[in-house]
Design an enzyme around this catalytic site. Structure first.
Site, PDB file in Angstrom:
ATOM      1  CD  GLU A   1      -9.851  21.465  -8.699  1.00  6.71           C
ATOM      2  OE1 GLU A   1     -10.332  20.732  -7.819  1.00  6.71           O
ATOM      3  OE2 GLU A   1     -11.751  22.032  -9.864  1.00  6.71           O
TER       4      GLU A   1
ATOM      5  CB  ALA B   1      -9.025  11.125 -13.424  1.00  9.11           C
TER       6      ALA B   1
ATOM      7  CB  SER C   1     -13.210  16.082   0.982  1.00  2.00           C
ATOM      8  OG  SER C   1     -14.566  16.963   0.366  1.00  2.00           O
TER       9      SER C   1
END
Length: 379
Positions: A358, A121, A129
């Site tokens: 990611e 989290a 970002s």
């Protein structure tokens, strides 16, 4: 990097399980938007969840190269399950690297067995970002910490038992906390209508005056970002890259069979130069991508500082290659490429997410450019 006989035998068994049982489950997951209990039970029983954990804490102690190969196979079978493996592995990896002995004893055996499922989290409404914009806070109290805030777009949130939560602490730096999902004040809001990796079990997580004990802090206060988060994201990026290669490999195999049978202009389309060019591009991307995942895995196993930037390069290349290759596969299948029983459309649909999660392609470009002179090309 040399595989042991045990590594090879274990991986070949995992590959058989993925292709014989989980590929079909992938289609069902995509249609239902949920991961099945059977699939979760299977990957737990087969010890696929985090086999890099040391044997002393119930794991298999396997290298990152084997993990990359496993996640490639999982990506080929079901991108949503690969996403589950990614975030669960990121939390287990973080505890193994940064946790106290007591935290490792408390959590790692259960994360290995699947008795606990974990979610990572980090992202927020304005801090996806840019973690520096994070507003979730953890304030000191007599009992430990009080957590308040809101995390968004968290994979596995709706079924996880444990969250690795990043929050600002009293010194305004970002720290990491291990938060049970059933803690009072934790509320998970499921997200529906997702068009890609539809069974990733996404959710928003709300924390309202959650009381944490002192031992909920993972690592040193203020080390959550960039230290703990970067380590976890390095593994996450290797996982996403590997899964993308699995999707691309599956498309290549289906496309090769189809192109060798489909006739157009009096010959099978595989004989057309433009089709050969598309196939060759996919093969080149797969070869280069696997060289990059291998390099990332070697650097991670050696605990090299440049593993983080190599993982960024690897994830960017493999996710973009997957987007290109799956798009070409749909195009070459023609109308069959978008049919309900298309063998390639699910990969095309899921490929887009690889360039977002990611670290988006654009953010990775910035990180890579900042480290342009980090590594000499030759010894």
């Amino acid at each position: 990097m040399t595989w042991t006989d045990n590594d090879r035998n274990r991986f070949l068994h995992w590959r058989s399980v993925c292709r014989s049982q989980l590929s079909e489950a992938g289609e069902l997951h995509d249609k239902s938007g949920y991961v099945s209990e059977h699939a979760l039970s299977l990957i737990s029983q087969e010890r696929m969840l985090c086999p890099f954990i040391p044997e002393s804490f119930g794991g298999l102690g396997m290298s990152m190269h084997v993990i990359a190969a496993l996640h490639e196979e999982m990506g080929r079978s079901c991108a949503s399950l690969r996403s589950l493996l990614t975030v669960h592995s990121m939390v287990a990896f973080s505890i193994n690297r940064s946790g106290t002995f007591q935290q490792k004893q408390r959590f790692l055996p259960y994360l290995v067995s699947g008795q606990l499922l974990a979610a990572f989290a980090l992202s927020e409404e304005r801090a996806g970002s840019d973690p520096s914009a994070m507003i979730t806070t953890a304030s000191r109290s007599d009992e430990g910490w009080v957590l308040n805030g809101h995390k968004k777009w968290i994979s596995l949130a709706t079924i996880a038992n444990l969250f690795l939560v990043f929050a600002r602490t009293t010194d305004e730096r970002i720290s990491a906390f291990l938060v049970p999902a059933d803690l009072q004040g934790v509320n998970v809001e499921p997200i529906s209508g997702i068009r890609s990796m539809r069974a990733s079990m996404l959710g928003h997580i709300h924390f309202d005056n959650c009381q944490l004990n002192h031992d909920a802090l993972l690592g040193i206060e203020g080390f959550g970002f960039p230290f703990i988060a970067t380590d976890a994201l390095t593994l996450g990026r290797l996982s996403v890259a590997s899964g993308a290669l699995g999707m691309l490999q599956d498309c290549l195999e289906h496309l090769t069979v189809y192109a060798s049978k489909r006739q157009q202009g009096g010959q099978v389309i595989v004989e057309h130069q433009l089709v050969k060019e598309k196939l060759a591009s996919i093969i080149v991307d797969l070869t280069a991508g696997r060289a990059l995942t291998k390099k990332t895995a070697i650097q991670m196993d050696a605990d090299q500082v440049n593993a983080a930037v190599t993982a960024c390069i690897t994830k960017q290349f493999c996710s973009q290659a997957c987007s290109r290759g799956t798009s070409d596969a749909v195009q070459l299948f023609g109308a069959k490429g978008i049919a309900e029983d298309s063998p390639v459309f699910r990969h095309y649909q899921d490929a887009r997410v690889n360039e977002i999660i990611e670290g988006s392609t654009q953010i990775l470009s910035l990180l890579i450019a900042e480290q342009a002179s980090l590594e000499e090309p030759y010894p």
